[in-house]
Design an enzyme around this catalytic site. Structure first.
Site, short mmCIF file in Angstrom:
data_model
loop_
_atom_site.label_atom_id
_atom_site.label_comp_id
_atom_site.label_asym_id
_atom_site.label_seq_id
_atom_site.Cartn_x
_atom_site.Cartn_y
_atom_site.Cartn_z
N ALA A 123 0.85 -1.19 0.00
CA ALA A 123 0.00 0.00 0.00
C ALA A 123 0.89 1.24 0.00
CB ALA A 123 -0.89 -0.01 1.23
N GLY A 124 0.43 2.29 -0.65
CA GLY A 124 1.17 3.55 -0.65
C GLY A 124 2.00 3.76 -1.90
N CYS A 125 1.95 2.82 -2.83
CA CYS A 125 2.68 2.96 -4.09
C CYS A 125 1.69 3.34 -5.19
CB CYS A 125 3.36 1.65 -4.48
SG CYS A 125 4.63 1.13 -3.32
N GLU A 126 2.05 4.31 -6.02
CA GLU A 126 1.19 4.71 -7.12
C GLU A 126 1.09 3.58 -8.16
OE1 GLU A 126 1.21 8.89 -8.19
OE2 GLU A 126 1.51 8.21 -10.24
N SER A 127 2.21 2.94 -8.46
CA SER A 127 2.21 1.77 -9.34
C SER A 127 1.90 0.55 -8.48
CB SER A 127 3.57 1.58 -9.99
OG SER A 127 3.91 2.70 -10.76
#
Length: 148
Positions: free
Chosen positions: A62-66
């Site tokens: 969680a927390g990654c754009e990709s």
């Protein structure tokens, strides 16, 4: 009929055949943004693509754009790490993360300041704010999963 699948996710050279010192030399020798970008793309090609059945929600960071998937397993020589992403550049950045943390023990993982290492390589200017936040989320997830 039973289908046998192989798990090659942990079969990569980062932290084993390519150590952090070698990668540091490669990044330091890549002076321009273009050469660092080219290096990340080359590194990404050495990470195995995960089969779809391994890309499960519990392994997604969680927390990654990709989209990023991370798996961590204990071994006799430290923690084994595997990672994949749907983005080629993020996958190259994952190679840097794996070089820093794969095959390390709890204390080594906890003590290593990945952001400082990136700053010393001139990589923070290379990263967008969302990629920087994503890398921070990945390293925090590694530290969380490898602590007793």
């Amino acid at each position: 009929m039973t289908t046998v699948t192989t798990d090659n996710r942990f079969d990569h050279p980062f932290g084993c055949e390519i150590d952090l010192e070698q990668l540091t030399e490669l990044l330091d020798a890549s002076a321009s943004w273009e050469s660092k970008n080219r290096l990340l793309v080359q590194l990404s090609k050495q990470l195995p693509d995960w089969q779809s059945h391994f890309k499960i929600p519990t392994l997604k960071v969680a927390g990654c754009e990709s989209q990023v998937w991370l798996d961590v397993k204990p071994s006799d020589s430290g923690w084994r790490l595997a990672a994949d992403s749907d983005s080629r550049i993020v996958k190259g950045l994952l190679a840097l993360v794996l070089c820093a943390f794969n095959q390390k023990n709890n204390q080594e993982i906890d003590a290593f300041d990945f952001e400082d290492w990136l700053n010393q390589r001139g990589m923070q200017r290379f990263l967008s704010a969302s990629r920087g936040n994503g890398l921070r989320a990945i390293t925090q997830e590694i530290k969380r999963k490898t602590q007793p």
